[in-house]
Design a protein around this motif. Structure first.
Motif, PDB file in Angstrom:
ATOM      1  N   LEU A   1       8.807 -13.155  -3.524  1.00  0.00           N
ATOM      2  CA  LEU A   1       7.724 -12.936  -4.637  1.00  0.00           C
ATOM      3  C   LEU A   1       6.996 -11.825  -4.305  1.00  0.00           C
ATOM      4  CD1 LEU A   1       6.731 -14.184  -7.239  1.00  0.00           C
ATOM      5  CD2 LEU A   1       5.188 -15.558  -5.937  1.00  0.00           C
ATOM      6  N   ASN A   2       6.657 -11.877  -3.209  1.00  0.00           N
ATOM      7  CA  ASN A   2       5.888 -10.565  -2.815  1.00  0.00           C
ATOM      8  C   ASN A   2       6.698  -8.990  -2.941  1.00  0.00           C
ATOM      9  OD1 ASN A   2       3.979  -8.766  -1.585  1.00  0.00           O
ATOM     10  ND2 ASN A   2       3.801  -9.966   0.371  1.00  0.00           N
ATOM     11  N   VAL A   3       7.957  -9.261  -2.615  1.00  0.00           N
ATOM     12  CA  VAL A   3       8.763  -8.124  -2.894  1.00  0.00           C
ATOM     13  C   VAL A   3       8.969  -7.663  -4.249  1.00  0.00           C
ATOM     14  CG1 VAL A   3      11.065  -7.259  -2.486  1.00  0.00           C
ATOM     15  CG2 VAL A   3      10.025  -8.289  -0.654  1.00  0.00           C
ATOM     16  N   LEU A   4       8.927  -8.720  -5.035  1.00  0.00           N
ATOM     17  CA  LEU A   4       9.102  -8.641  -6.689  1.00  0.00           C
ATOM     18  C   LEU A   4       7.741  -7.866  -7.177  1.00  0.00           C
ATOM     19  CD1 LEU A   4      10.653 -11.808  -7.930  1.00  0.00           C
ATOM     20  CD2 LEU A   4      11.721  -9.677  -7.791  1.00  0.00           C
ATOM     21  N   HIS A   5       6.655  -8.428  -6.716  1.00  0.00           N
ATOM     22  CA  HIS A   5       5.455  -7.694  -6.930  1.00  0.00           C
ATOM     23  C   HIS A   5       5.556  -6.175  -6.485  1.00  0.00           C
ATOM     24  CE1 HIS A   5       1.218  -6.624  -5.898  1.00  0.00           C
ATOM     25  NE2 HIS A   5       1.232  -6.537  -7.214  1.00  0.00           N
ATOM     26  N   VAL A   6       5.856  -5.876  -5.153  1.00  0.00           N
ATOM     27  CA  VAL A   6       6.001  -4.600  -4.752  1.00  0.00           C
ATOM     28  C   VAL A   6       6.982  -3.731  -5.653  1.00  0.00           C
ATOM     29  CG1 VAL A   6       6.749  -3.243  -2.900  1.00  0.00           C
ATOM     30  CG2 VAL A   6       5.430  -4.940  -2.250  1.00  0.00           C
ATOM     31  N   ILE A   7       8.003  -4.118  -5.966  1.00  0.00           N
ATOM     32  CA  ILE A   7       8.874  -3.290  -6.928  1.00  0.00           C
ATOM     33  C   ILE A   7       8.223  -3.164  -8.135  1.00  0.00           C
ATOM     34  CG2 ILE A   7      11.015  -3.264  -7.847  1.00  0.00           C
ATOM     35  CD1 ILE A   7      12.150  -5.115  -5.535  1.00  0.00           C
ATOM     36  N   THR A   8       7.548  -4.178  -8.786  1.00  0.00           N
ATOM     37  CA  THR A   8       6.877  -3.935  -9.902  1.00  0.00           C
ATOM     38  C   THR A   8       5.730  -2.678  -9.957  1.00  0.00           C
ATOM     39  OG1 THR A   8       7.233  -6.477 -10.524  1.00  0.00           O
ATOM     40  CG2 THR A   8       5.326  -5.088 -11.865  1.00  0.00           C
TER      41      THR A   8
ATOM     42  N   ASN B   1       7.543   0.448  -9.896  1.00  0.00           N
ATOM     43  CA  ASN B   1       8.127   0.829 -11.239  1.00  0.00           C
ATOM     44  C   ASN B   1       6.989   1.415 -12.143  1.00  0.00           C
ATOM     45  OD1 ASN B   1      10.722   0.305 -10.663  1.00  0.00           O
ATOM     46  ND2 ASN B   1      10.459  -1.926 -11.416  1.00  0.00           N
ATOM     47  N   ARG B   2       5.733   0.729 -11.861  1.00  0.00           N
ATOM     48  CA  ARG B   2       4.532   1.015 -12.695  1.00  0.00           C
ATOM     49  C   ARG B   2       4.149   2.636 -12.136  1.00  0.00           C
ATOM     50  NH1 ARG B   2       0.738  -4.316 -12.889  1.00  0.00           N
ATOM     51  NH2 ARG B   2       2.154  -5.577 -14.547  1.00  0.00           N
ATOM     52  N   LEU B   3       4.102   2.789 -10.903  1.00  0.00           N
ATOM     53  CA  LEU B   3       3.849   4.076 -10.491  1.00  0.00           C
ATOM     54  C   LEU B   3       4.653   5.192 -10.903  1.00  0.00           C
ATOM     55  CD1 LEU B   3       2.666   2.990  -6.763  1.00  0.00           C
ATOM     56  CD2 LEU B   3       1.076   3.967  -8.778  1.00  0.00           C
ATOM     57  N   ARG B   4       5.998   4.840 -10.742  1.00  0.00           N
ATOM     58  CA  ARG B   4       7.080   5.768 -11.321  1.00  0.00           C
ATOM     59  C   ARG B   4       6.845   5.912 -12.779  1.00  0.00           C
ATOM     60  NH1 ARG B   4      11.738   3.315 -10.835  1.00  0.00           N
ATOM     61  NH2 ARG B   4      13.019   5.258 -11.092  1.00  0.00           N
ATOM     62  N   ALA B   5       6.338   5.101 -13.643  1.00  0.00           N
ATOM     63  CA  ALA B   5       6.264   5.509 -15.054  1.00  0.00           C
ATOM     64  C   ALA B   5       5.017   6.073 -15.412  1.00  0.00           C
ATOM     65  CB  ALA B   5       6.438   4.034 -15.508  1.00  0.00           C
ATOM     66  N   GLY B   6       4.343   6.502 -14.343  1.00  0.00           N
ATOM     67  CA  GLY B   6       2.834   7.159 -14.608  1.00  0.00           C
ATOM     68  C   GLY B   6       1.666   6.271 -14.403  1.00  0.00           C
ATOM     69  N   GLY B   7       1.593   5.190 -14.237  1.00  0.00           N
ATOM     70  CA  GLY B   7       0.707   4.110 -13.836  1.00  0.00           C
ATOM     71  C   GLY B   7      -0.072   4.514 -12.654  1.00  0.00           C
ATOM     72  N   ASP B   8      -1.099   3.692 -12.718  1.00  0.00           N
ATOM     73  CA  ASP B   8      -2.038   3.667 -11.371  1.00  0.00           C
ATOM     74  C   ASP B   8      -2.264   2.422 -10.750  1.00  0.00           C
ATOM     75  OD1 ASP B   8      -3.670   5.133  -9.660  1.00  0.00           O
ATOM     76  OD2 ASP B   8      -5.491   4.705 -11.076  1.00  0.00           O
ATOM     77  N   CYS B   9      -2.626   2.406  -9.578  1.00  0.00           N
ATOM     78  CA  CYS B   9      -2.917   1.322  -9.034  1.00  0.00           C
ATOM     79  C   CYS B   9      -3.638   1.521  -7.650  1.00  0.00           C
ATOM     80  CB  CYS B   9      -1.566   0.437  -8.601  1.00  0.00           C
ATOM     81  SG  CYS B   9      -0.796   1.145  -6.843  1.00  0.00           S
ATOM     82  N   VAL B  10      -4.584   0.581  -7.370  1.00  0.00           N
ATOM     83  CA  VAL B  10      -5.307   0.861  -5.999  1.00  0.00           C
ATOM     84  C   VAL B  10      -4.191   1.325  -4.937  1.00  0.00           C
ATOM     85  CG1 VAL B  10      -6.591  -0.513  -4.231  1.00  0.00           C
ATOM     86  CG2 VAL B  10      -7.106  -0.446  -6.615  1.00  0.00           C
TER      87      VAL B  10
END
Length: 827
Positions: free
Chosen positions: A571-578, A581-590
């Protein structure tokens, strides 16, 4: 009580001082006289052994005095039987508990030695697999600190938990030869040697009064030899004992074969006998491995009971006083054969009446359960028992026969209940249910967290709860603050002690005095700096060992535990992949550094596949320039106590994400929270009680509850519904399934995808995914507010007083063992 000797022999000894000058003298003397090295040629390892001997001799004075006090005061003794003791390193624990850390450091500095480098020379005593063994180690520390006359009994494995290497992303097991250079903390006791029998047959006969008697004959014999380890309490005169057993052949070798030139045959029996204590948890996927495991369990139980009775009979005749002077705690089902063994000793060897022997046995034993999953409850085939322990099988049959008579008398019209309660499971090829034996043969049975205990009563042991409504009680687990804050996090320990004193080390509830300091800006800044220093230390280790650079200002998101599907590293790995994918799509995260550590059982292929997936995901993400340093994934190999002492103080976020109703308690959650990590978790195990203590506003909760899990299964859970309904989840799973992270073998992770979809997703990862992702967004939002995050971290530390193993042991002593603290007089 028998009369004591008229006097104790007293050899003349020089009391050892704790001042730096005396310690420096001890270091030099041991280097020359114990290690036989010149300081000019001495290595760091030589100096470590000198330091260990210097510390050990100071412990020994208190150790002897403690044991003598127990005899003089005729104390009730507690015996903790465990297949695992995950002790970790001993040197710093010993000098911290005896209060001479600073003087040891001064002494080493006076000799031009680097204390940290010397400390690193010590091998971890990894005689355990994870939480079970570390809990046992914490309990020994607390018993000594509280003055409870407690002894640990286990096996001196020549090879402990395997060394985990990561080769091309895969776990590869290497032997843990922790005794390669000897062990300076152990005291061999060749005079403490007990015979242990296996195999053979049982002869039935009648005695002179016509009573049936049983004689176990034609056995294969092994000798158990004791090795003792001092266990010092903190800031006390008490030093308790851990006694581990090593297997020795009943004879060294057959001289006849040797003289004939058949050298291999000459030592064959010796080697086979000594394999018993060779390795922790041999692989049980083979018949030979299963047989060895059962032999290991009986081996240490048989030796321990003989030793316990020898000690008891020094001052007490017969067995009538045994429950008043002895409490034996079974740490999980591994030592539960002790119940049948004590009955054999009393009935067969001492002709005690069965009913009287059974009354003594049940008042002596108590059992701790550590699992809620029926498939994890230990069972043994009747045929295997009949071969290895034929007399014990007969005794278990008799215990079961008498128990079922009682059940039938109370519930005459419920044959389904009879079958469910029976110690012998007739539905799966006749197997002995060791948990049932432990429950029937104990006066108390405990769970290790409030939810776990309630679920024991409501689910796996509901029939026993109906039979004995007051037998099952709760003992929420705890950890020792001496190891897991004072030793592991000296910066935070010093900060706390400067503000509230050092009383918290023996009374962890005093941490509540930190609550007002959470609103003190200066204290928050100091607290934050300690955390950053710990992160810098870990970042340096990651770069040195793994050649991965991580940002110490990123969120250190930590999941450290045994690799298992129910603990849901996936489940942790699925969050990492998510996130990826958001970063690759131009999103941002801490900016986030996701840290995994843990071992998979050698025969657990899916767990080993998960390790490979984590490393393959890390390889892609860490080398993708589109992500830069905003997301890093790290798998730290060979998770053990020493690595935990590096990781735990550096963690910002603690991942405790098992499916609700599967984790009995957890203690990693306690260690991380005590060191200021905020928890993201399900309402499972001790998470519930941690959340109650620290406050819901200082804890990130997500996912299904145990009731919701039950309702979902009852309604017919279909993971495909979640797969099709959530685009981000579907994208992450498809990337795993189609080989995005394994371009060299696009089928590599299909079994993981299949288990989560076609396999029915038994741990409900897909059902909890959306809730977990949303909760992680709340985590990010708070982490952006660094001052608010630090305030909540301080409040987590401040409210962890309940989770000291001192509190747990006090509860055991008063509610189960009936044991009192014994005062060891000061010099």
């Amino acid at each position: 009580m028998k009369n004591k000797p008229a006097h104790y022999a007293s050899a003349k000894i020089n009391k050892l001082s704790m001042d730096a000058e005396s310690i420096e003298c001890s270091l030099g003397n041991h280097l020359v006289y114990s290690i036989s090295k010149d300081p000019i040629t001495a290595t760091d390892r030589d100096w470590f052994y000198s330091a260990a001997y210097a510390a050990r001799e100071r412990l020994t004075e208190h150790w002897i005095k403690t044991m003598r006090s127990y005899y003089e005061q005729d104390a009730k003794r507690v015996y903790y039987l465990s297949m695992e003791f995950l002790m970790g390193r001993t040197l710093m624990n010993a000098v911290l508990n005896t209060g001479c850390e600073e003087n040891f450091k001064k002494a080493m500095a006076g000799l031009g030695l680097d204390a940290e480098r010397i400390r690193e020379q010590e091998f971890d005593a990894a005689l355990g697999n994870g939480g079970l063994g570390r809990l046992a180690a914490c309990f020994l520390d607390s018993m000594a600190t509280l003055g409870i006359p407690g002894y640990g009994y286990g096996i001196r494995y020549e090879y402990g938990m395997f060394n985990q290497h990561i080769e091309n992303g895969y776990q590869v097991e290497h032997p843990d030869n922790w005794l390669r250079y000897g062990n300076p903390w152990e005291f061999p006791r060749p005079e403490m040697l007990y015979q242990v029998k296996f195999n053979g047959r049982v002869v039935n006969y009648a005695d002179e009064q016509g009573n049936p008697r049983f004689h176990w004959v034609d056995t294969d014999d092994v000798m158990a030899m004791a090795y003792d380890y001092p266990i010092p309490g903190y800031d006390t005169e008490t030093v308790n004992n851990m006694r581990l057993w090593a297997a020795k052949a009943s004879r060294d070798f057959d001289l006849r074969y040797f003289n004939e030139g058949n050298y291999i045959k000459a030592v064959e029996d010796k080697n086979e006998s000594e394999n018993l204590s060779k390795v922790l948890y041999p692989d049980d996927t083979t018949e030979m491995g299963r047989e060895l495991r059962l032999k290991q369990q009986y081996f240490f139980v048989c030796a321990s009971l003989q030793d316990i009775l020898v000690r008891h009979h020094k001052h007490h005749d017969g067995f009538d006083t045994l429950p008043d002077k002895v409490a034996i705690q079974l740490n999980d089902t591994h030592p539960s054969i002790a119940i049948a063994e004590l009955m054999r000793i009393m009935v067969d060897l001492h002709n005690v009446d069965w009913d009287h022997a059974w009354d003594i046995t049940t008042r002596t034993f108590a059992y701790t359960n550590h699992t809620l999953m029926p498939e994890a409850l230990e069972t043994w085939p009747v045929e295997l028992f009949e071969k290895i322990l034929p007399r014990h099988l007969q005794i278990i049959y008799e215990i079961n026969h008498r128990f079922l008579k009682e059940v039938m008398h109370r519930y005459p019209d419920d044959p389904g209940l009879w079958a469910r309660l029976s110690i012998i499971d007739e539905t799966h090829g006749r197997r002995i249910r060791m948990a049932h034996l432990a429950i029937v043969g104990s006066h108390k049975v405990n769970g290790v967290a409030e939810l776990h205990t309630q679920l024991m009563k409501d689910t796996i042991f509901a029939d026993f709860q109906r039979m004995w409504p007051h037998k099952i009680i709760n003992m929420t687990n705890g950890i020792t603050p001496r190891r897991w804050l004072n030793q592991a996090n000296p910066g935070l320990s010093a900060l706390i002690s400067r503000h509230i004193g050092r009383g918290w080390l023996k009374n962890l509830s005093q941490l509540r005095r930190l609550v007002p300091l959470a609103d003190d800006a200066e204290f928050r800044a100091e607290f934050a700096q300690v955390k950053r220093d710990n992160k810098l230390r870990l970042a340096k280790v990651i770069e040195q060992r793994l050649h991965i650079q991580v940002d110490p200002d990123s969120m250190f998101d930590v999941q450290i535990k045994r690799i298992h599907e129910y603990k849901r590293q996936l489940l942790n790995v699925l969050h990492v992949i998510t996130l990826y994918n958001r970063l690759r799509a131009g999103g941002d995260c801490v900016p986030r550094t996701v840290i995994f550590a843990g071992k998979a059982a050698p025969g657990y292929l899916q767990a080993k596949r998960i390790i490979k997936l984590i490393n393959d995901v890390a390889d892609i993400i860490n080398n993708d320039p589109a992500v830069a340093d905003r997301l890093k994934v790290v798998f730290i190999p060979n998770y053990d106590v020493s690595n935990a002492e590096l990781i735990v103080p550096a963690a910002n976020l603690s991942e405790q994400i098992s499916t609700a109703g599967t984790e009995a308690s957890g203690t990693g959650n306690m260690k991380l929270s005590l060191n200021g990590a905020l928890t993201i978790g399900t309402l499972d195990g001790a998470n519930i009680e941690i959340r109650q203590e620290v406050g819901p506003e200082n804890f990130f909760i997500f996912g299904l509850t145990t009731d919701e899990v039950s309702r979902l299964w009852a309604a017919g859970y279909n993971p495909w519904d979640y797969y099709h309904a959530d685009a981000e989840l579907r994208q992450a799973l498809d990337m795993i399934n189609h080989g995005y992270f394994s371009p060299d073998d696009r089928e590599r992770f299909r079994p993981i995808f299949d288990a989560l979809t076609q396999g029915g997703d038994p741990y409900l990862l897909l059902a909890d995914y959306a809730s977990y992702i949303a909760c992680q967004q709340s985590v990010e939002a708070l982490y952006r507010e660094s001052d608010a995050w630090t305030r909540k971290s301080i409040l987590n530390v401040a409210h962890m007083g309940k989770f000291s193993s001192d509190r747990t042991i006090s509860d055991y002593a008063s509610q189960i063992w009936g044991a009192q603290p014994i005062s060891v007089p000061a010099d």
